[in-house]
Structures are given as C-alpha cells and as structure tokens.
Design a protein around this motif. Structure first.
Motif, mmCIF file in Angstrom:
data_model
loop_
_atom_site.group_PDB
_atom_site.id
_atom_site.type_symbol
_atom_site.label_atom_id
_atom_site.label_comp_id
_atom_site.label_asym_id
_atom_site.label_seq_id
_atom_site.Cartn_x
_atom_site.Cartn_y
_atom_site.Cartn_z
ATOM 1 N N GLU A 44 8.737 61.280 33.908
ATOM 2 C CA GLU A 44 9.637 60.538 34.779
ATOM 3 C C GLU A 44 10.191 59.285 34.082
ATOM 4 O OE1 GLU A 44 10.534 61.102 38.402
ATOM 5 O OE2 GLU A 44 10.224 62.994 37.356
ATOM 6 N N HIS A 191 19.610 62.250 33.895
ATOM 7 C CA HIS A 191 20.026 62.095 35.286
ATOM 8 C C HIS A 191 21.324 62.839 35.585
ATOM 9 C CE1 HIS A 191 23.097 59.356 33.791
ATOM 10 N NE2 HIS A 191 23.645 59.377 34.991
ATOM 11 N N HIS A 270 17.508 57.114 37.083
ATOM 12 C CA HIS A 270 16.685 58.196 37.642
ATOM 13 C C HIS A 270 15.644 57.688 38.639
ATOM 14 C CE1 HIS A 270 14.459 61.884 38.032
ATOM 15 N NE2 HIS A 270 13.362 61.295 37.632
ATOM 16 N N SER A 273 17.749 54.512 41.539
ATOM 17 C CA SER A 273 19.074 54.620 42.141
ATOM 18 C C SER A 273 19.106 55.787 43.123
ATOM 19 C CB SER A 273 20.135 54.839 41.050
ATOM 20 O OG SER A 273 21.424 54.856 41.608
ATOM 21 N N HIS A 274 19.432 55.487 44.387
ATOM 22 C CA HIS A 274 19.539 56.509 45.427
ATOM 23 C C HIS A 274 20.790 56.218 46.255
ATOM 24 C CE1 HIS A 274 15.249 56.241 44.331
ATOM 25 N NE2 HIS A 274 15.304 57.550 44.426
ATOM 26 N N GLU A 278 25.246 60.589 43.896
ATOM 27 C CA GLU A 278 24.459 60.650 42.664
ATOM 28 C C GLU A 278 24.724 61.988 41.977
ATOM 29 O OE1 GLU A 278 22.752 58.427 41.199
ATOM 30 O OE2 GLU A 278 22.161 56.947 42.696
ATOM 31 N N ASN A 282 17.521 62.023 42.357
ATOM 32 C CA ASN A 282 16.743 61.155 41.470
ATOM 33 C C ASN A 282 15.288 61.067 41.893
ATOM 34 O OD1 ASN A 282 18.784 60.494 39.638
ATOM 35 N ND2 ASN A 282 19.552 58.846 40.942
#
Length: 804
Positions: A44, A191, A270, A273-274, A278, A282
């Motif tokens: 991740e 991403h 990744h 950020s939401h 997108e 993520n």
C-alpha cells in the motif's frame, strides 16, 4: 564457547518440550501475522514510488464552493488548468492531462473486443510519468490527432507477435486510429490504470470549433504538474486564485460556485485521496496504519509470552544457575547462554513462520483483496522485516529473562531458599493484562466494524433495488436512430412475462452522480443565488421502476408535452432551493444553465450511494433518449429464465455491443466490500492475537499451578473441595482479565467513535459491543487454564505432600 552455548540451549529446548512448543508456536504465529501485515502495508505504501520524478509530480485537485461553503471535492477539474498554469508559472516544468473515455470496442481486421479502461492522454504523458514505452517514440507517440498507444496485453491480444506500431485500428466500429506505441502493462501499485491511451490532440480536434484549452467551467480533466525541484508548494497554490479569476472571468463568477485549485503529491493520492472522479478506488491510510498497529500488538504479545514463561520457570532453573556459578561461570557467560536459547527459539519460530506465511498467503489475498505473491519471498521488502523481527525479538524477549535467571545467588539457590519475587510476579501479571487488554481492544473494534456493515445493509435505502438487472450502456450506437432502438428494446422487454419494468439513466443506485451542475436557481433570481446540485439523467420510467416515493407533484409523463423541460427534485434539493415544504416547490421554474425548466415533483430523500455518504441535493432531469444504463425490474423467481430473453433482444437491437449485466443489490453492496475486507482482516488477526495470548496463558497457568501444588494439597487435607480450589485458581486469572477490560474499554470506545464518525449514517455504540468481547475472552481464558487447574485440584494430596 558459542558451540557449547548452542548444545546446552538445544538440550534445554528438547528437555522441556511443552514449554518450547508453546514458545515456538506463539512466536511463529506472531511473526507470521506480522510479516503478512507488513507485506500488505509495504504494498500500500509503494504506490507510485516507481516514477523517476515522483517527488516533483502533483495532481491539481478542485474544490467547489457554494457561498463560501465547501460543496464538492474533485480529483478532476477544468480542462484549461494544465496549459494555463504552465504558461503562467515558471515553477511548472510540464503537465499531463488525462480524461476518461469509458469502455471502447477495438477492431483490427476480423479481431474485435472490448477494452474497459480507456483514457485520453496529452503529449507529455510518457515524459512526465515513468510508464515504460516498449515500442514507439515517447516524445511523439501522443502528439498527433487520431493516434493511440496500447498496453502490452491489449497489443498481444489484437496483433499477436506483430509489431503494432503504424497499424490502423478502429475505435467503436467507426473511428480509424493509428497505433503509435505499446506501453508495459500498468503495475498493480499505481493509482492510475489504463489499457488504451488516445492522444489528447484527438479530443481537441473533435471539439472544434470549441476550444477545451480555454474551458474553466468544463470539468472532468485530471491534471498533473511536474514542478521544478525546490518549489514552495503553499506559495505556488496562493497564486492560483488570481490567475483563475483573470482567465475564467465572468464564467467563473456567474454561478457563484467558486473553484479552488490545490496540489496533491502524487505519492499521497492512493492512501489519502477520496474525491469525486478518482481514477481508481483508492486505499485508506488510516486502515494501513491501524493494521500496522495490529501487527505490532500481535508480535509484542508473542514476545511477552516468551518473557512471561521464561521468568515463570526461574525457580525450576535456579539450581542449574547455582551449580554453574559455583563451578566458576561468570554472569556474562550465563547471560550469553540464555540469550543463545532465545536466539535458537526465535530462529525455529522464524522457520515455522515462513511455512505458515507460505500456506496462508492465498487465503490472505482472498480476504484482503490484494495480490501478494510468493515472489515477495525473494524481495528486500520481505527479508528486511523478517530479519529485523528475528533480531529484535531474540534480543528483547531474551534480555530480561537472561538478566533475571543469571542474577540468582548460588548460596541461596543451592540451599533451596529461592522464591519468586513480588516484583517478578507483578511484572508477569502486568504483561498478561497488556496481552488481554490488546486482545479486547481489537475484538471490540472487529465487532464494531461488522455491526456497522450490518447496519448499513439493513437500512431502508428509500429506493427499491431488489430483483433489478442492470445492463451496461451500449458503446456502439447510431445517435440518429438510438431513440427508436431504445424505445423498441424497452417495449419488447415489457412483453416478456418475467419483466415488470425498464428504465434508462445516466447512473444507477450505488454510483456517484458525476454530473455536477452549478448555478441552478429559481427563475428571476440573481446569478449569485445559484447553487450546485447532483444530476441524474433519466427517462420517463425511472421513478416507477425504482419505486421512488413522491412527496408532492407527479412523475414524468408523455401526456405532458412540456416534460422534456421537466425536473424532479429530492427533498434535500428543494430545501437548498429555499422551500421547507415540498408542495411549495412544485410548479416553480428554475434556471438550469440558461434554460428554463419546471419542477413537476419532489421525491423523498434516498440513498444514491452507500450510507457512508449523507443525502445530497439531487435533481432527476428527464432525458427521453438518455444513452445510459438500462435497469430491468424482474419478477421474483424468474431471473435466470429472463436473462436469456433479455440478451436475445439486446443482440437484436444493439448489435456489436457486449451484453454485460449485474444484479443491482450485489452492485450496491460492492460499495461495502472495502469495509467488509477490513473487518475480515481485522477479525482474523484479532483471533490470532487472542490465540497467541492464550498460548502464553496456558503455559503460565501450568507453571503457576505447579508452584502451588503443595498449597493445593494442604487445602484439600484441610477440607477444601475441588470446586473451591478450581474457583481459587480461576479467580486470579479472572481478575487479570477484568483489569484488562477496565483499561481497554475506554480506549476502544474512543477509537470506535472516531472510526464511526466517518459514516454519515452509523450504528450506535451499544453496551454489548464491550460486554460480549469481555465474556468471550474471559471464557476462552478460563477454558485455557481449566486443564491445569482441574488437574491440580483433583491430584491426590498424598503425592503432593510426600516430600514434606
């Protein structure tokens, strides 16, 4: 000397098989769990780390405001941003624009197939990013109109072993495009993923006479800037508003929905950020670090077991220490001996942990949704944590027992007067409290996650998604005949016995509405009163098919010739427009981007997305020929038989388009998949933490009861019952679990409250979420010590007192 240490350590391990097995298995479980989590965390954290200029690349995000209040946050902003910022600011070396194009049918000769991930990409794509171009020129591959680059897997599928560069393919059956490059398949840890990149110049060419490069109210473009090294990011961001006001002019101000542009580091996208639009779903930085905390807890619990059991056995090894000191052994030598035992035990645990990792990796991938592979076993990201765990574990878990055991005085221990110190007992009890406090904390967290998921799935959505088949939009269709095709297709489906309703819409429940319209206001109101709304484009049958509840007004109807200019608001949208009573809004005219529409109905609020999100001001706009998703409401029990008939009609009316369908309840629940996976991973490792803690408790109970054998014998001689003796042994451990609960409960409440705050609609934190873990852990702990306790209570006192 080391050889001698090793031999003695091995003999001690073999001689005390039960003690050694408990330690090795406990340590192995802790290390294996920690390694699995560390691999997940490493993956991740590795997103977008492979770009050579990654530290210089920033994505431009867009925040939209209504009357000074943040209304929407977008990953994709205006089309004019990249080129305008490049021209205005010397800090910007280069930029990349990316625009999603949806699925595309790709044809070459007699070969044809659908490609899901397709983007428009500007000329600098391969210069700014480090996605390798295997064939073609990175500088010119995306400069000309009607050119495309393909991923290696798509090129292989379409051309076999031929070099595709220079070949002409067709997009969506009609647009010839020249292949100018082949890029390596996108890695898993990026991403942004695509299989086809169409040159952005194609889009500019097709948009004429409009010029997207000047468009500040035309959203949907992902923009990335490559900045010069040493750029002051806050200082650069502070320059944006003045430039946007200057270039966007009245278009920027008239909707009273100011756009603010900010910079996101590429490597943060990744995990942190939401936003709307997108490029990919993520990850979650909080989840990653929480799992890292669980890994720490589990391995520390395993090390605590070793310390506890080693110090508990101190009396058993006191004579050994006394004899060795009497014949001349130095304390440093004894410390070395006990540290060697720790090294050997940890080494055996590491070997067993590797076996457990290899066996459990496929199941872990299934639960976590990751694709960790055995290739990791040869990587630095695998061996470095493993070696670190081994060294730290062997040193710290062995250090305290080594100092305790080597500190016995030979004169005292050889006279048999050694006893366990009160400090040692207190330490062991404190460590047990820590273990079970950590286990209880994790268990409360696990139950809360699953309770929240259950709560979200059981709540009324305000919209009926049962027995609904969703067909993906047709890709290839003639715009001039689409309305006739769509109407005929719907009519034919309604003739089938298994079909109750059919509707078409831009999105279906479970999808965010990407159509965000600003500047909507009542007719006659000043432009400054315009606000933003989410829009769903739909045909006449949308409300009927989804059983949406009308609070006032009516549904769209073909009986009203004016309905192509009709809107239906939800309750939130009406409130934002200024009406508390839905009845007052019906019949009102609104200005929608310069056109006048009439509100014909108001629906109750419904969950367009998951219960993570609050209700949004939402407008359903009638578009009779909408080219979107088809939602087919089926009769209960006839789903399987209906699909074949629906597919037959689809192939007749929309030839050349793949028939791709899903059931809406499954599709909607996919929104909770990340939470469910998180809960499963959390639950598995919580179970491991409890198991490891109980292994240590079993060993500790064995030695505790062994030390109290004579006491138990005396109590039995004096008349104590087996029940009373077992109760006495239980009481000590039950008190430790109770103390653990008192410590963990407030921490768990605080942590779960913070986590639930991320949901607009959430379950209440109920008392049983704490009581159930306490009872469960207490029962497991008491069952763990039952064997030793009952065995000691049933022992013949003659045997235990014979030596006195």
């Amino acid at each position: 000397m080391i050889k001698s240490y090793f031999k003695i350590a091995w003999r001690n391990i073999v001689r005390n098989k039960a003690f050694s097995a408990i330690n090795i298995v406990g340590l192995a479980l802790g290390i294996a769990a920690c390694i699995l989590i560390l691999q997940y965390v490493a993956f991740e954290l590795s997103f977008d780390n492979f770009h050579a200029n990654g530290d210089q690349i920033y994505r431009v995000r867009q925040d939209r405001y209504n009357e000074g209040k943040l209304s929407t946050e977008w990953a994709a902003g205006a089309f004019a941003v990249g080129n305008s910022f490049k021209e205005a600011y010397p800090e910007v070396e280069d930029y990349v624009k990316l625009v999603g194009r949806g699925a595309t049918i790709l044809d070459y000769g007699d070969r044809s197939f659908k490609v899901e991930k397709v983007y428009l990409g500007s000329a600098s794509f391969f210069s700014v990013f480090s996605y390798p171009l295997l064939n073609g020129n990175a500088k010119t591959a995306l400069t000309e109109p009607n050119t495309i680059t393909l991923s290696a897997s798509v090129a292989k599928k379409l051309f076999g072993n031929e070099n595709p560069v220079g070949k002409i393919v067709k997009l969506n059956k009609r647009k010839p495009s020249k292949v100018t490059g082949v890029f390596a398949d996108m890695p898993a840890n990026t991403h942004f993923k695509t299989d086809i990149l169409i040159s952005y110049a194609t889009f500019l060419n097709d948009a004429k006479p409009d010029n997207p490069e000047l468009a500040w109210q035309w959203d949907g473009c992902l923009t990335y800037l490559k900045l010069r090294k040493g750029t002051d990011i806050p200082k650069l961001e502070a320059k944006f508003p003045a430039l946007v006001d200057k270039l966007a002019g009245e278009d920027h101000k008239k909707y009273h929905s100011a756009a603010v542009y900010l910079l996101q580091p590429l490597k943060d996208i990744h995990l942190y950020s939401h936003l709307m639009m997108e490029a990919e779903p993520n990850g979650d930085g909080n989840t990653v670090y929480l799992l890292l905390g669980i890994a720490f807890f589990i391995v520390v619990i395993a090390w605590v077991n070793y310390i506890n059991l080693s110090t508990a056995r101190a009396i058993n090894r006191a004579r050994e220490v006394g004899v060795r000191k009497a014949v001349g052994s130095q304390r440093s030598q004894l410390i070395g001996q006990f540290m060697m035992e720790s090294v050997l035990l940890n080494g055996l645990a590491v070997v067993l942990a590797l076996i457990l990792v290899a066996l459990s990796l496929p199941k872990f991938n299934e639960i976590s949704g990751q694709q960790l592979s055995f290739a990791l076993l040869g990587s630095r990201m695998f061996w470095l944590p493993l070696i670190t765990l081994f060294i730290v574990g062997a040193f710290f878990s062995g250090l305290y027992p080594a100092f305790v055991l080597s500190g016995f005085k030979p004169v005292v221990v050889l006279k048999g007067k050694v006893s366990t110190s009160s400090k040692g007992v207190l330490l062991r009890k404190s460590l047990v409290v820590f273990q079970f406090a950590a286990s209880l904390f994790l268990l409360v967290g696990t139950l809360t996650v699953f309770q929240q998921i259950r709560y979200m799935r059981q709540q009324s959505l305000g919209i009926n998604i049962d027995q609904t088949l969703v067909i993906n939009p047709p890709i290839v269709a003639d715009d001039s005949t689409f309305m006739r095709q769509m109407s005929a297709f719907k009519d034919e489906l309604m003739r089938q016995s298994g079909v109750k309703g059919v509707t078409a819409s831009t999105v279906v429940p479970g999808q965010p509405s990407q159509w965000n319209a600003g500047g909507i206001r009542l007719k006659g109101k000043d432009e400054s009163e315009g606000k933003q709304y989410r829009i769903i484009g739909a045909d006449y049958d949308f409300l009927k098919t989804y059983d949406l509840k009308l609070l006032s007004g009516r549904n769209f109807s073909k009986d009203f010739g004016s309905d192509p200019k009709a809107l239906i608001f939800n309750k939130m949208a009406v409130k934002q427009l200024g009406f508390n009573d839905p009845e007052q809004a019906v019949g009102k005219e609104v200005n929608f981007w310069g056109e006048i529409f009439t509100i014909v109905g108001v629906t109750d609020n419904f969950h367009q997305q998951s219960l993570k999100d609050a209700y949004e001001p939402l407008i359903i706009r009638l578009i009779p020929d909408i080219r979107g998703y088809f939602s087919v409401k089926l009769t209960t029990g006839q789903a399987n038989t209906s699909v074949a008939g629906i597919q037959s009609e689809w192939n007749r009316f929309f030839p050349g388009n793949p028939f791709e369908y899903s059931f809406l309840d499954d599709r909607f629940n996919d929104q909770y998949k990340a939470d469910q996976r998180f809960g499963q991973v959390f639950g598995v490792f919580t179970g491991l933490a409890i198991l490891v803690a109980c292994l240590g408790l079993f060993g500790l109970a064995s030695f505790t009861t062994a030390q109290r054998t004579k006491e138990i014998g005396i109590r039995k001689v004096l008349g104590s019952s087996v029940y009373a003796i077992v109760e006495m042994l239980y009481r000590e451990f039950a008190i430790l679990i109770l103390i653990s609960f008192v410590i963990s409960a407030p921490l768990a409440w605080f942590a779960t409250s913070r986590w639930l705050n991320g949901y607009a609609f959430r379950t209440d934190i109920q008392w049983w979420l704490f009581a159930a873990p306490f009872v469960l852990v207490l029962v497991i702990a008491l069952l763990t010590v039952s064997f030793q306790s009952i065995k000691a209570a049933l022992m013949n006192p003659v045997k235990s007192l014979r030596s006195e």
